[in-house]
Design a protein around this motif. Structure first.
Motif, PDB file in Angstrom:
ATOM      1  N   GLU A  44      63.648  40.862  29.268  1.00  0.00           N
ATOM      2  CA  GLU A  44      64.322  41.959  28.332  1.00  0.00           C
ATOM      3  C   GLU A  44      63.992  42.918  27.298  1.00  0.00           C
ATOM      4  N   LEU A  63      70.041  45.182  23.212  1.00  0.00           N
ATOM      5  CA  LEU A  63      69.670  44.366  24.153  1.00  0.00           C
ATOM      6  C   LEU A  63      68.730  43.641  23.179  1.00  0.00           C
ATOM      7  N   LYS A  67      68.572  40.050  22.494  1.00  0.00           N
ATOM      8  CA  LYS A  67      67.199  38.890  22.737  1.00  0.00           C
ATOM      9  C   LYS A  67      67.280  38.431  21.059  1.00  0.00           C
TER      10      LYS A  67
END
Length: 201
Positions: A44, A63, A67
């Motif tokens: 990621e 994203l 994470k």
């Protein structure tokens, strides 16, 4: 006959052993989960870089939030693993303590049985009997020593002297005079035996 083959063997695995096994299995599953999450985080992070290069900043931010959440999960997983390991160690140490206690209890029972066989009164009685036997033997020795006359004592000493002489056999003293010592610097004469051998050849 059916009883011999149908009888179940008693398992040596205890409930504590089963609990330890389950805890270790759970710990291993959490470690696998941790590894999977760590790999996913790397992917990621790389994907977020690519999105930023492509100009998709909002998608990259979303994203990175995901994470960050997974990193928090990873921390919680690490704490759970530590708790499981602490629990396993506690159970294993308690098992050792139980075995020590069983050993102490068994040893205590053995000592009690030995004390029942050898009570203090029994030990005192044996010591008294031993003392009486020693005293009785001493009296017998004194009586025997006192019953010999002076002639008996002399005969015993004479026999002892004769036995001593038999045991020590000294070699006989030579009657011929000893040979004179040859000085070390003097020439060595040929030995008679060597001369005979030369003559014979």
């Amino acid at each position: 006959m059916g009883n011999l083959f149908g009888r179940k063997k008693q398992s040596r695995v205890t409930e504590q052993d089963k609990a330890i096994l389950q805890l270790k299995q759970q710990r291993d599953k959490l470690r696998q989960y941790q590894k999977r999450i760590a790999q996913q985080l790397e992917r990621e992070r790389a994907l977020a870089r690519q999105l930023l290069r492509d100009g998709r900043k909002e998608r990259a931010k979303l994203l990175l939030k995901k994470k960050r959440y997974q990193e928090q999960l990873l921390d919680r997983t690490e704490n759970q693993i530590s708790s499981l390991e602490a629990m396993v160690q506690s159970i294993e140490f308690t098992q050792i303590e139980m075995k020590v206690m069983e050993g102490l209890q068994f040893g205590n029972e053995c000592l009690n049985k030995m004390h029942q066989v050898m009570s203090i009164e029994e030990v005192e009685r044996i010591l008294d009997e031993t003392q009486e036997a020693v005293e009785y033997q001493r009296q017998i020795d004194e009586l025997l020593a006192g019953s010999f006359t002076q002639e008996d004592e002399d005969a015993i000493l004479e026999e002892l002297s004769a036995i001593t002489q038999e045991q020590i056999e000294l070699p006989e003293v030579p009657s011929e005079p000893l040979p004179e010592k040859i000085p070390e610097n003097a020439p060595v004469k040929a030995r008679p035996r060597q001369a005979e051998l030369v003559a014979a050849s």
